[in-house]
Write a protein that holds these residues in place. Sequence first.
Motif, short mmCIF file in Angstrom:
data_model
loop_
_atom_site.label_atom_id
_atom_site.label_comp_id
_atom_site.label_asym_id
_atom_site.label_seq_id
_atom_site.Cartn_x
_atom_site.Cartn_y
_atom_site.Cartn_z
N SER A 76 0.81 -1.22 0.00
CA SER A 76 0.00 0.00 0.00
C SER A 76 0.84 1.27 0.00
O SER A 76 0.34 2.35 0.29
CB SER A 76 -0.99 0.02 1.18
OG SER A 76 -1.95 -0.99 1.00
N THR A 77 2.14 1.12 -0.32
CA THR A 77 3.02 2.28 -0.47
C THR A 77 3.58 2.30 -1.90
O THR A 77 3.27 3.19 -2.67
CB THR A 77 4.16 2.25 0.56
OG1 THR A 77 3.61 2.26 1.88
CG2 THR A 77 5.08 3.47 0.40
N LEU A 78 4.36 1.28 -2.24
CA LEU A 78 4.80 1.11 -3.63
C LEU A 78 3.92 0.10 -4.36
O LEU A 78 3.74 0.19 -5.58
CB LEU A 78 6.26 0.63 -3.67
CG LEU A 78 7.31 1.59 -3.11
CD1 LEU A 78 8.69 0.94 -3.16
CD2 LEU A 78 7.32 2.91 -3.87
N VAL A 79 3.39 -0.84 -3.60
CA VAL A 79 2.59 -1.93 -4.17
C VAL A 79 1.11 -1.74 -3.88
O VAL A 79 0.71 -1.61 -2.72
CB VAL A 79 3.07 -3.30 -3.61
CG1 VAL A 79 2.21 -4.44 -4.15
CG2 VAL A 79 4.53 -3.53 -3.95
N ASP A 80 0.33 -1.72 -4.93
CA ASP A 80 -1.13 -1.57 -4.82
C ASP A 80 -1.75 -2.92 -4.45
O ASP A 80 -1.67 -3.88 -5.21
CB ASP A 80 -1.68 -1.07 -6.16
CG ASP A 80 -3.17 -0.77 -6.11
OD1 ASP A 80 -3.81 -1.07 -5.08
OD2 ASP A 80 -3.69 -0.23 -7.10
N GLU A 81 -2.34 -2.97 -3.26
CA GLU A 81 -2.94 -4.21 -2.76
C GLU A 81 -4.46 -4.19 -2.84
O GLU A 81 -5.13 -5.08 -2.32
CB GLU A 81 -2.53 -4.44 -1.30
CG GLU A 81 -1.04 -4.58 -1.09
CD GLU A 81 -0.66 -4.71 0.38
OE1 GLU A 81 0.35 -5.39 0.65
OE2 GLU A 81 -1.34 -4.13 1.24
N SER A 82 -5.02 -3.18 -3.50
CA SER A 82 -6.48 -3.00 -3.49
C SER A 82 -7.23 -4.20 -4.05
O SER A 82 -8.27 -4.60 -3.52
CB SER A 82 -6.87 -1.73 -4.22
OG SER A 82 -6.40 -1.73 -5.55
N GLU A 83 -6.72 -4.80 -5.14
CA GLU A 83 -7.40 -5.97 -5.72
C GLU A 83 -7.30 -7.18 -4.80
O GLU A 83 -8.22 -8.00 -4.75
CB GLU A 83 -6.82 -6.29 -7.10
CG GLU A 83 -7.13 -5.24 -8.16
CD GLU A 83 -8.62 -4.98 -8.33
OE1 GLU A 83 -9.38 -5.97 -8.41
OE2 GLU A 83 -9.02 -3.80 -8.38
N CYS A 84 -6.21 -7.30 -4.07
CA CYS A 84 -6.05 -8.39 -3.09
C CYS A 84 -7.10 -8.25 -1.99
O CYS A 84 -7.72 -9.25 -1.58
CB CYS A 84 -4.66 -8.36 -2.47
SG CYS A 84 -3.30 -8.22 -3.62
N LEU A 85 -7.29 -7.04 -1.51
CA LEU A 85 -8.25 -6.77 -0.44
C LEU A 85 -9.68 -7.01 -0.93
O LEU A 85 -10.50 -7.60 -0.21
CB LEU A 85 -8.09 -5.35 0.07
CG LEU A 85 -6.72 -5.02 0.69
CD1 LEU A 85 -6.59 -3.52 0.94
CD2 LEU A 85 -6.51 -5.79 1.98
N LYS A 86 -9.98 -6.56 -2.15
CA LYS A 86 -11.32 -6.77 -2.72
C LYS A 86 -11.62 -8.26 -2.86
O LYS A 86 -12.72 -8.72 -2.54
CB LYS A 86 -11.42 -6.09 -4.08
CG LYS A 86 -11.52 -4.59 -4.04
CD LYS A 86 -11.55 -4.02 -5.46
CE LYS A 86 -11.44 -2.51 -5.46
NZ LYS A 86 -11.33 -1.98 -6.85
N GLU A 87 -10.64 -9.01 -3.35
CA GLU A 87 -10.84 -10.45 -3.55
C GLU A 87 -11.03 -11.16 -2.22
O GLU A 87 -11.85 -12.08 -2.10
CB GLU A 87 -9.66 -11.04 -4.30
CG GLU A 87 -9.83 -12.50 -4.72
CD GLU A 87 -10.94 -12.71 -5.74
OE1 GLU A 87 -11.39 -13.87 -5.89
OE2 GLU A 87 -11.37 -11.73 -6.39
N ARG A 88 -10.29 -10.74 -1.21
CA ARG A 88 -10.43 -11.36 0.11
C ARG A 88 -11.84 -11.11 0.66
O ARG A 88 -12.47 -12.03 1.19
CB ARG A 88 -9.37 -10.78 1.06
CG ARG A 88 -9.32 -11.46 2.40
CD ARG A 88 -8.12 -11.00 3.20
NE ARG A 88 -7.03 -11.96 3.15
CZ ARG A 88 -5.92 -11.89 3.90
NH1 ARG A 88 -5.75 -10.89 4.71
NH2 ARG A 88 -5.01 -12.82 3.81
#
Length: 204
Positions: free
Chosen positions: A13-25
């Motif tokens: 969540s700084t250099l790496v976008d984790e939004s799709e990971c969170l949505k999928e979870r």
Amino acid sequence: MENVKWIFFDLGSTLVDESECLKERCKVIIEQNNLDADEFCKKVLEYAEKDAFAIRWAAQDFDVAVPKWFGELERLYPNVDEILKKLSQKFKLGIIANQVAGTQKRIDNWGIGKYFDVVVASAEAGCEKPDLKIFNMALEQAKCNPSEAVMIGDRLDNDVAPAKQLGMKTVWVRQGFAKYKKVNNESENPTATVESVSEVLDLF
């Protein structure tokens, strides 16, 4: 940002976008447990105002299990390569992150490993943020005084507060769940705040 020689980054969540990971979870939790999507997501957002582990706490409230991390959905935020390339021409760059084993390989696969002179990840370090040990390990490897270093991250508790305690300058990136957070006390008050990593270049 005066007298800066080193810039350290968090990853998730700084250099790496984790939004799709969170949505999928969230999607898997809702579907596997036949939950009301609006109700569960509302609870997640309530926890996001307090804690980065919002999904975990929401799942606990609904008494359901949290699925695996969907790491294959991680991707770099836009312009990260360009940002790191420009910064690396003026500063030494490092990573201080809570990550599973293999961080160097992952950043190499994303094409950004070449920009970092120091990579300290919790799995290999044997300690994790906000423990000051992991910050001191990075500073020692960099042979850098804290006053000449900046820590950039999305979490006030894990990135800003401990780095500030050591005398580092700090930049809070309000991406991911961080956009729902507020600074609650002086120990978490960053040197600078940006709404996305793309704004970091403006600070240097």
